[in-house]
Scaffold this active site. Structure first.
Site, PDB file in Angstrom:
ATOM      1  N   CYS A  50       0.823  -1.207   0.000  1.00  0.00           N
ATOM      2  CA  CYS A  50       0.000   0.000   0.000  1.00  0.00           C
ATOM      3  C   CYS A  50       0.869   1.274   0.000  1.00  0.00           C
ATOM      4  CB  CYS A  50      -0.993  -0.033   1.151  1.00  0.00           C
ATOM      5  SG  CYS A  50      -2.454   0.939   0.768  1.00  0.00           S
ATOM      6  N   HIS A  94      -3.607  -5.017   0.224  1.00  0.00           N
ATOM      7  CA  HIS A  94      -3.029  -5.558   1.463  1.00  0.00           C
ATOM      8  C   HIS A  94      -3.165  -7.082   1.469  1.00  0.00           C
ATOM      9  CE1 HIS A  94      -2.616  -1.755   3.773  1.00  0.00           C
ATOM     10  NE2 HIS A  94      -3.600  -1.347   2.990  1.00  0.00           N
ATOM     11  N   GLU A 152      -1.796  -9.165   3.270  1.00  0.00           N
ATOM     12  CA  GLU A 152      -1.700  -9.733   4.631  1.00  0.00           C
ATOM     13  C   GLU A 152      -3.067 -10.094   5.217  1.00  0.00           C
ATOM     14  OE1 GLU A 152      -1.024  -6.602   3.753  1.00  0.00           O
ATOM     15  OE2 GLU A 152      -1.481  -5.139   5.324  1.00  0.00           O
TER      16      GLU A 152
HETATM   17  N1  GLN Z   1      -1.991   6.630   2.686  1.00  0.00           N
HETATM   18  C1  GLN Z   1      -2.073   5.907   1.475  1.00  0.00           C
HETATM   19  C2  GLN Z   1      -3.414   6.056   0.785  1.00  0.00           C
HETATM   20  O1  GLN Z   1      -4.365   6.484   1.396  1.00  0.00           O
HETATM   21  C3  GLN Z   1      -1.776   4.431   1.717  1.00  0.00           C
HETATM   22  C4  GLN Z   1      -2.816   3.765   2.525  1.00  0.00           C
HETATM   23  C5  GLN Z   1      -2.320   2.508   3.187  1.00  0.00           C
HETATM   24  O2  GLN Z   1      -1.130   2.238   3.232  1.00  0.00           O
HETATM   25  N2  GLN Z   1      -3.218   1.737   3.725  1.00  0.00           N
HETATM   26  O3  GLN Z   1      -3.553   5.764  -0.379  1.00  0.00           O
END
Ligand code: GLN
Length: 533
Positions: free
Chosen positions: A376, A498, A500
Site C-alpha cells: 500500500c 493488502h 496480509e
Molecule cells: N496513505 C495511502 C493512501 O491512502 C496508503 C494507505 C495505506 O497504506 N493503507 O492511499
C-alpha cells in the site's frame, strides 16, 4: 444455535481474542460449523478512524468494513471470511436505535437502554450468528467476545443483553467463558484473588462463569485450580490453565490438553467427537532455517502490523523457515543497519511522518539487490523512489505528502468524499496479473482478489514514463495500478492492496511466500541451532 460468550476479567490485553479464536478452532477441528462476533463497547461506529498506535491494527474484511484486529484472529484461526455484521460496536447499536426513534418506530414510548438498546444488541448478535459465510455451512455455534473488562461502564448494556439471552435460551445453548489474569506475587505464588473479585463482579450482573480460563506466565497447578473452583463455584475441570506460549497458534493445542473441549461440549450438550489434528500439524511445523526481515515504519508497536507479522509467520512455517522481524523506526534508523537483513518490508501507512526513511530503505533494497516487499503506502513510495532516482524527478512525491510532481495522486472518486469514516477505497477488488511476470508466478494464476484500504493511486499521467524507465506494473484492477515489480532484481514486489489480510496459517499469502523464499535464497541461512562456520 449455541452461543459461547467470552468475557474478560481483571485487565485488558490478556489475549481474550486469541482465546476466543482458539475455542473456535477446537470446535471446528471436531467438525462443528463455527462463526464469531466481536463486541467493541466504544462509541466509534468502526475501527477505521482509530489510531492504530493506541488500538492496534485496523483489520479490513472482504466486504470493506474496517474492524477490530480480533476479527483478523478469528479469520486466521477459523479460516472463514467475516462481514461488518460480525463486529458490533456501541456506536452501531446506538445509531440504529436513534434512527428507529427518529423514524417513529417507537412512537409513544420512552426509548431506554433497557429494553431498546439491549433488544438491539440481541438482534445484532442473532443477525451476525446467522449471517451466511461464503463457502461455509450455516453456523451451529457462535462465539461472542465482549471487549473490555467486566466492571467497565461501557460494557454494561452488552452484559445485560447476555444475561437476557441466557434466560431466554435453554441452559445447554449458552456458556460463559471468563478469561482472567492469575498474577504471581513477589514470592512466585499464583494469586487467585483478582479472579475471585472479577467473578463476583460478573455475578452482580446476574452472570455465572461456567468456565474460567486463567492466564498466567507459568501453568496453573491443581492447588490453585482447586482454590478457583471453590471460590468461583465451578467444577475443577472447568478451570483451564492458559500459560503464555511462544506462538499464538499453539494456544488451541494447549487448551485442548487442559480439557477445554470436553468441558465445553459437556456444557453445551454436544456429544464427544474426535478432533482432526491436521491444523495442529501445519501450525507446529519445525523450523530448519531462519531469515531476518526489517519492517521500516513509523510505529514500533507489534499490534499495529499484526496481520503482516502473522502473514510472514504463515509463509515462514510453510517453508520451515523462522522469520525474525526487526522493527526499524523510519525516522531514526541508520542506513548501515539495513545490511543486517535478508529482506526489507515497507508496510501501509498514512501521512508524511517517516516518509523519507521509508523511501530511503526502498532505494537501498533496490540498489543492493535485497528482497523487498512494499504494501500500500510501501507500493506508492516505491513509485516515488523510482521516479526520483531513476527518472531523476527530484520533486516526485505523493499528493498525500506535499507539493511536487504527484506521481501518486488522489483517486478520482475520492475528490468528492467529505467524511473520513468508511470512505476510502475499501475491501475486495478483482485484479488481473500480467502474464510472464513475477506476480503471475507467485500467484500461479492471472485473476486474483485482494483487499484494499487507500485514497491515493499511481497517477495515470506518469505511467508511460515510469514504464519506459523500467518499472513494470504487473497487476491492474480496471485502469488502476495494483502491483509493481523489477525484472532485474532478485525480488522487488509491491502491491497497492493488502495481501496480509487474506493470509491464513494453512494458506500463506503468495507475495509473502515469494518474499520469504527470496529472503532465504539470498542468505542460505544455517538451520536453527547450527553454528555458522
Ligand atoms: N496513505 C495511502 C493512501 O491512502 C496508503 C494507505 C495505506 O497504506 N493503507 O492511499
Amino acid at each position: 444455535m449455541k452461543f459461547i460468550f467470552i468475557t474478560g476479567g481483571v485487565m485488558s490485553g490478556l489475549g481474550k481474542g486469541i482465546t476466543a479464536a482458539s475455542v473456535g478452532r477446537i470446535l471446528k477441528n471436531r467438525g462443528y460449523a463455527v462463526t464469531a462476533v466481536k463486541i467493541d463497547p466504544y462509541l466509534n461506529i468502526d475501527a477505521g478512524t482509530m489510531n492504530p498506535g493506541q488500538h492496534g491494527e485496523v483489520f479490513v474484511l472482504s466486504d470493506g468494513s474496517e474492524v477490530d484486529l480480533d476479527l483478523g484472529n478469528y479469520e486466521r484461526f477459523l479460516d472463514i471470511d467475516l462481514t461488518s455484521a460480525h463486529n458490533i460496536t456501541t456506536g452501531k447499536v446506538y445509531r440504529s436505535v436513534i434512527e428507529k426513534e427518529r423514524r417513529g418506530d417507537f412512537l409513544g414510548e420512552t426509548v431506554q437502554i433497557i429494553p431498546h438498546i439491549t433488544d438491539e444488541i440481541k438482534s445484532c448478535i442473532r443477525t451476525a450468528a446467522t449471517r451466511q459465510i461464503p463457502g461455509q455451512p450455516p453456523a451451529e455455534i457462535c462465539l461472542v467476545e465482549i471487549g473490555g473488562t467486566v466492571g467497565d461502564i461501557e460494557s454494561m448494556p452488552f452484559l445485560e443483553a447476555v444475561r437476557q439471552m441466557r434466560g431466554e435460551l435453554p441452559p445447554q445453548d449458552t456458556v460463559i467463558i471468563h478469561v482472567t489474569l492469575i498474577p504471581e506475587d513477589t514470592m512466585g505464588d499464583l494469586k487467585t484473588k483478582p479472579t475471585q473479585h472479577s467473578v463476583k463482579a460478573l455475578r452482580e450482573l446476574g452472570l455465572h462463569a461456567d468456565i474460567i480460563v486463567g492466564r498466567s506466565e507459568r501453568p496453573i497447578g491443581t492447588h490453585t485450580k482447586r482454590k478457583i473452583s471453590a471460590f468461583c463455584d465451578l467444577p475443577i475441570n472447568c478451570v483451564i490453565s492458559a500459560a503464555t506460549v511462544p506462538d499464538i497458534y499453539q494456544v488451541p493445542m494447549e487448551l485442548e490438553k487442559e480439557g477445554l473441549a470436553d468441558a465445553l461440549t459437556e456444557h453445551l450438550g454436544l456429544g464427544k467427537r474426535p478432533a482432526d489434528t491436521e491444523w495442529y500439524r501445519i501450525v507446529s511445523r519445525e523450523y530448519t532455517h531462519r531469515v531476518s526481515v526489517a519492517i521500516v515504519s513509523k510505529y514500533g508497536i507489534e499490534d499495529v502490523y499484526l496481520s503482516i507479522k502473522e502473514a510472514l509467520k504463515h509463509a515462514g512455517r510453510s517453508l520451515s523457515t523462522e522469520v525474525v522481524i526487526t522493527w526499524l523506526d523510519a525516522e531514526r534508523y541508520e542506513q548501515r543497519q539495513l545490511s543486517d537483513f535478508d529482506g526489507i518490508l515497507v508496510p501501509g501507512g498514512f501521512g508524511k511522518r517517516g516518509i523519507e526513511g521509508k523511501i530511503g530503505a526502498i532505494s537501498w533494497a533496490r540498489m543492493n539487490r535485497t528482497p523487498f516487499l512494499g504494501l500500500c503506502l510501501g507500493f506508492q513510495m516505491a513509485v516515488v523512489e523510482y521516479a526520483r532516482t531513476v527518472l531523476g524527478w527530484e520533486d516526485a512525491t505523493s499528493a498525500e505528502i506535499g507539493e511536487g510532481r504527484h506521481v501518486i495522486a488522489i483517486l478520482p472518486e475520492q475528490q468528492e468524499v467529505t467524511g473520513l469514516g468508511g470512505t476510502m477505497r475499501l475491501g475486495d477488488a478483482l485484479i488481473t496479473l500480467k502474464s510472464g511476470t513475477l506476480a503471475e508466478r507467485i500467484y500461479g494464476k492471472r485473476e486474483i482478489t485482494e483487499r484494499h484500504r487507500h485514497r491515493y493511486e499511481v497517477n495515470p499521467r506518469f505511467i508511460p514514463d515510469l514504464e519506459k524507465a523500467g518499472l513494470v506494473f504487473s497487476g491492474f484492477s480496471g485502469n488502476r495500478m495494483e502491483v509493481l515489480e523489477l525484472p532485474d532484481h532478485p525480488f522487488f514486489l509491491a502491491t497497492q492492496f493488502h495481501p496480509e489480510f487474506r493470509s491464513r496459517p494453512t494458506r500463506p499469502s503468495p507475495p509473502f511466500l515469494g518474499f520469504v523464499r527470496a529472503c532465504a535464497a539470498k542468505n542460505g541461512k544455517p538451520a536453527v541451532g547450527e553454528v555458522k562456520k
